[in-house]
Design a protein around this motif. Structure first.
Motif, mmCIF file in Angstrom:
data_model
loop_
_atom_site.group_PDB
_atom_site.id
_atom_site.type_symbol
_atom_site.label_atom_id
_atom_site.label_comp_id
_atom_site.label_asym_id
_atom_site.label_seq_id
_atom_site.Cartn_x
_atom_site.Cartn_y
_atom_site.Cartn_z
ATOM 1 N N VAL A 194 0.856 -1.185 0.000
ATOM 2 C CA VAL A 194 0.000 0.000 0.000
ATOM 3 C C VAL A 194 0.893 1.237 0.000
ATOM 4 C CG1 VAL A 194 -1.776 1.285 1.243
ATOM 5 C CG2 VAL A 194 -1.812 -1.228 1.268
ATOM 6 N N LYS A 195 0.638 2.158 -0.938
ATOM 7 C CA LYS A 195 1.441 3.375 -1.064
ATOM 8 C C LYS A 195 0.544 4.608 -1.084
ATOM 9 C CE LYS A 195 5.277 1.249 -3.649
ATOM 10 N NZ LYS A 195 6.061 1.280 -4.928
ATOM 11 N N ASP A 196 0.698 5.443 -0.059
ATOM 12 C CA ASP A 196 0.019 6.746 0.002
ATOM 13 C C ASP A 196 -1.472 6.643 -0.307
ATOM 14 O OD1 ASP A 196 2.441 8.056 0.606
ATOM 15 O OD2 ASP A 196 2.958 8.172 -1.516
ATOM 16 N N THR A 197 -2.126 5.678 0.323
ATOM 17 C CA THR A 197 -3.552 5.455 0.073
ATOM 18 C C THR A 197 -4.393 6.113 1.161
ATOM 19 O OG1 THR A 197 -3.156 3.382 -1.098
ATOM 20 C CG2 THR A 197 -5.336 3.690 -0.147
ATOM 21 N N PHE A 198 -5.382 6.865 0.743
ATOM 22 C CA PHE A 198 -6.294 7.509 1.692
ATOM 23 C C PHE A 198 -7.344 6.503 2.151
ATOM 24 C CE2 PHE A 198 -10.385 9.727 2.428
ATOM 25 C CZ PHE A 198 -10.021 10.430 3.581
ATOM 26 N N ILE A 199 -7.534 6.458 3.482
ATOM 27 C CA ILE A 199 -8.563 5.597 4.076
ATOM 28 C C ILE A 199 -9.542 6.488 4.827
ATOM 29 C CG2 ILE A 199 -9.042 3.686 5.616
ATOM 30 C CD1 ILE A 199 -6.173 2.796 5.264
ATOM 31 N N PRO A 200 -10.792 6.552 4.388
ATOM 32 C CA PRO A 200 -11.767 7.373 5.118
ATOM 33 C C PRO A 200 -12.034 6.813 6.508
ATOM 34 C CG PRO A 200 -12.845 6.085 3.391
ATOM 35 C CD PRO A 200 -11.368 5.904 3.206
ATOM 36 N N GLN A 201 -12.398 7.681 7.414
ATOM 37 C CA GLN A 201 -12.584 7.304 8.812
ATOM 38 C C GLN A 201 -13.546 6.127 8.973
ATOM 39 O OE1 GLN A 201 -10.931 8.924 11.450
ATOM 40 N NE2 GLN A 201 -11.727 7.266 12.719
ATOM 41 N N HIS A 202 -14.580 6.078 8.155
ATOM 42 C CA HIS A 202 -15.598 5.040 8.349
ATOM 43 C C HIS A 202 -15.094 3.643 8.000
ATOM 44 C CE1 HIS A 202 -16.279 5.765 3.967
ATOM 45 N NE2 HIS A 202 -16.664 4.506 3.966
ATOM 46 N N ARG A 203 -13.937 3.576 7.354
ATOM 47 C CA ARG A 203 -13.359 2.264 7.036
ATOM 48 C C ARG A 203 -12.275 1.875 8.046
ATOM 49 N NH1 ARG A 203 -11.950 2.879 0.818
ATOM 50 N NH2 ARG A 203 -14.019 3.330 -0.055
ATOM 51 N N THR A 204 -12.311 2.450 9.217
ATOM 52 C CA THR A 204 -11.340 2.125 10.263
ATOM 53 C C THR A 204 -12.061 1.693 11.533
ATOM 54 O OG1 THR A 204 -11.198 4.334 11.270
ATOM 55 C CG2 THR A 204 -9.823 3.914 9.331
ATOM 56 N N LEU A 205 -11.375 0.888 12.324
ATOM 57 C CA LEU A 205 -11.909 0.422 13.591
ATOM 58 C C LEU A 205 -10.745 0.279 14.557
ATOM 59 C CD1 LEU A 205 -14.563 -0.643 14.930
ATOM 60 C CD2 LEU A 205 -13.898 -2.928 14.164
ATOM 61 N N GLN A 206 -10.928 0.751 15.790
ATOM 62 C CA GLN A 206 -9.867 0.623 16.784
ATOM 63 C C GLN A 206 -9.728 -0.834 17.190
ATOM 64 O OE1 GLN A 206 -9.964 3.412 20.090
ATOM 65 N NE2 GLN A 206 -11.023 4.926 18.830
ATOM 66 N N ALA A 207 -8.537 -1.381 17.010
ATOM 67 C CA ALA A 207 -8.316 -2.805 17.262
ATOM 68 C C ALA A 207 -8.607 -3.194 18.704
ATOM 69 C CB ALA A 207 -6.889 -3.178 16.896
ATOM 70 N N ASP A 208 -8.257 -2.309 19.653
ATOM 71 C CA ASP A 208 -8.464 -2.679 21.060
ATOM 72 C C ASP A 208 -9.938 -2.863 21.387
ATOM 73 O OD1 ASP A 208 -9.110 -0.003 20.903
ATOM 74 O OD2 ASP A 208 -7.933 0.611 22.642
ATOM 75 N N LYS A 209 -10.822 -2.189 20.647
ATOM 76 C CA LYS A 209 -12.256 -2.354 20.876
ATOM 77 C C LYS A 209 -12.758 -3.713 20.369
ATOM 78 C CE LYS A 209 -13.527 2.533 21.032
ATOM 79 N NZ LYS A 209 -14.434 3.587 20.511
ATOM 80 N N VAL A 210 -12.058 -4.243 19.369
ATOM 81 C CA VAL A 210 -12.380 -5.600 18.911
ATOM 82 C C VAL A 210 -11.890 -6.608 19.934
ATOM 83 C CG1 VAL A 210 -12.081 -7.287 17.064
ATOM 84 C CG2 VAL A 210 -12.199 -4.852 16.511
ATOM 85 N N PHE A 211 -10.657 -6.389 20.422
ATOM 86 C CA PHE A 211 -10.054 -7.328 21.357
ATOM 87 C C PHE A 211 -10.820 -7.387 22.675
ATOM 88 C CE2 PHE A 211 -5.769 -6.045 19.280
ATOM 89 C CZ PHE A 211 -6.088 -6.792 18.154
ATOM 90 N N ASP A 212 -11.264 -6.231 23.185
ATOM 91 C CA ASP A 212 -11.906 -6.236 24.502
ATOM 92 C C ASP A 212 -13.428 -6.434 24.439
ATOM 93 O OD1 ASP A 212 -13.092 -3.761 23.846
ATOM 94 O OD2 ASP A 212 -11.702 -2.585 25.067
ATOM 95 N N GLY A 213 -13.974 -6.571 23.232
ATOM 96 C CA GLY A 213 -15.392 -6.859 23.084
ATOM 97 C C GLY A 213 -16.301 -5.662 23.121
ATOM 98 N N SER A 214 -15.740 -4.450 23.147
ATOM 99 C CA SER A 214 -16.606 -3.271 23.191
ATOM 100 C C SER A 214 -17.127 -2.865 21.815
ATOM 101 C CB SER A 214 -15.867 -2.093 23.838
ATOM 102 O OG SER A 214 -14.703 -1.745 23.103
#
Length: 392
Positions: A194-214
């Motif tokens: 991946v090179k200089d690719t824009f990712i909009p906020q809605h396509r992101t998720l905080q990993a720790d929230k997946v890990f802790d079940g929140s």
């Protein structure tokens, strides 16, 4: 969900034969990928509103085992790619619509390891990096990968902040020359760039929230499936497919030994030492299956009742899952060593099961050190820190 595996088993002979082709292609053949797609295995953990089955994780595990017993690479891709819909269920609704809106059979590759850096910018992040071991990636239209948040200079911020991010196929390259290995060749687990690719906020998720079940709670997913512990469901498809590979090796071995006579003229059926080894190996593989499925059932029942699956229980669950993988592969070694020189022929599936089993054991989810450390320390009343909490 038994019908998913039934659809696959109708074409078991064809899938086995295509496994040899995938071994040469170093990816699943297009025909094998279509068989998996048509079976619905990748939709087993997908939300019903997007055409998924919302299956019990046990059924997903048993399906990955069944496919792995037919062809190791097909089982491995099913187990890894098949778990990604579970996590996409927590992303912004807009992201889910982008991936599944036009095609509920869309596949997503990984990996989750934060091998790249995402630098914040207006409306999202700019991502750069290279990711290894993206299983099944040639047949996927999206990827769900890990990224470390960086500062303006592209350096990772401390303490680390990890995201899971989504990218469509147009936003990354696959290094087609990056996968030339001894086992699981057909998985096509190639590098992504991946090179200089824009990712909009809605396509992101905080990993720790997946890990802790929140994450599922914040999204409003109340189903038992989506509140199931990440540290149990994430390794599940991987280890289940590996156990399936061991079961396939055992079946292949038994088929080859039924009428075999050694050079000394002794029929295998009359050799008590070989029979003992086969029986012991079969018992070990069966124990591996039972241990993994028992953990799944117990954690499911607890989740369904709203009970907390504590860190200690999760650590023990990971210990059980890791030990099951090692036990199954050791059993494969025992029967392979007694399969005779014919098993070394590249024209036989036995050698591929053996290679695939050892390749599968090398996955990070099967490294026992920190997992055994954490489970033991927790049971002794200690509090694991740092790396010893990873993937638990």
């Amino acid at each position: 969900m038994g019908q998913v595996l039934d659809r696959i088993e109708q074409f078991a002979d064809e899938l086995r034969a295509e496994g040899a082709e995938g071994d040469k292609l170093m990816r699943l053949s297009d025909t094998s990928a279509k068989r998996l797609r048509d079976s619905g295995v990748m939709r087993m953990l997908q939300p019903k509103e997007y055409g998924g089955h919302e299956a019990h994780p046990r059924e997903f595990a048993e399906t990955a085992m069944g496919i792995g017993a037919i062809d190791g690479a097909a089982g491995w891709v099913s187990g890894i790619v098949g778990v990604h819909p579970w996590e996409l269920a927590f992303f912004d609704r807009k992201a889910q619509d982008e991936v599944w809106g036009a095609d509920p059979d869309m596949w997503m590759a990984s990996p989750y390891a934060p091998m790249g850096v995402a630098v914040p910018t207006e409306g999202g992040y700019v991502l750069n990096g290279r990711w290894s071991f993206s299983s099944g990636t040639d047949h996927c239209g999206w990827i769900m990968i890990g990224a470390a948040v960086g500062d303006a200079d592209g350096n990772r911020v401390m303490p680390p902040k990890i995201l899971h991010v989504l990218l469509p196929r147009s936003d990354y390259d696959i290094d087609q020359d990056s996968w030339n290995v001894v086992g699981l060749r057909g998985t096509g687990s190639k590098d992504l760039i991946v090179k200089d690719t824009f990712i909009p906020q809605h396509r992101t998720l905080q990993a720790d929230k997946v890990f802790d079940g929140s994450a599922p709670k914040e999204f409003g997913r109340t189903q038992t499936l989506y509140n199931f512990p990440f540290s149990c469901i994430f390794p599940l498809g991987i280890t289940s497919s590996l156990i399936g590979i061991a079961e396939g090796a055992l079946a292949c071995h038994l088929n080859a030994q039924r009428e075999r006579v050694t050079v000394s003229g002794t029929a295998i059926k009359e050799d008590p030492y070989v029979l003992f080894a086969i029986g012991e190996a079969a018992a070990e593989i069966a124990a591996s299956r039972a241990a993994v499925l028992e953990t799944v059932d117990r954690f499911w029942d607890m989740t369904e009742k709203g009970q907390d699956v504590t860190f200690e229980l999760r650590a023990i669950g990971r210990r059980t899952q890791t030990a099951a993988a090692w036990r199954a592969v050791r059993a494969v070694d025992e029967i392979f060593a007694r399969s005779g020189g014919g098993a070394l022929q590249l024209s036989t599936p036995m050698q591929r099961f053996w290679r695939d089993a050892h390749a599968g054991l090398s996955h990070a989810i099967h490294v026992p050190g920190s997992i055994y450390h954490s489970s033991a320390l927790t049971q002794l009343g200690g509090e694991p820190q740092g790396v010893h909490r990873s993937m638990i």
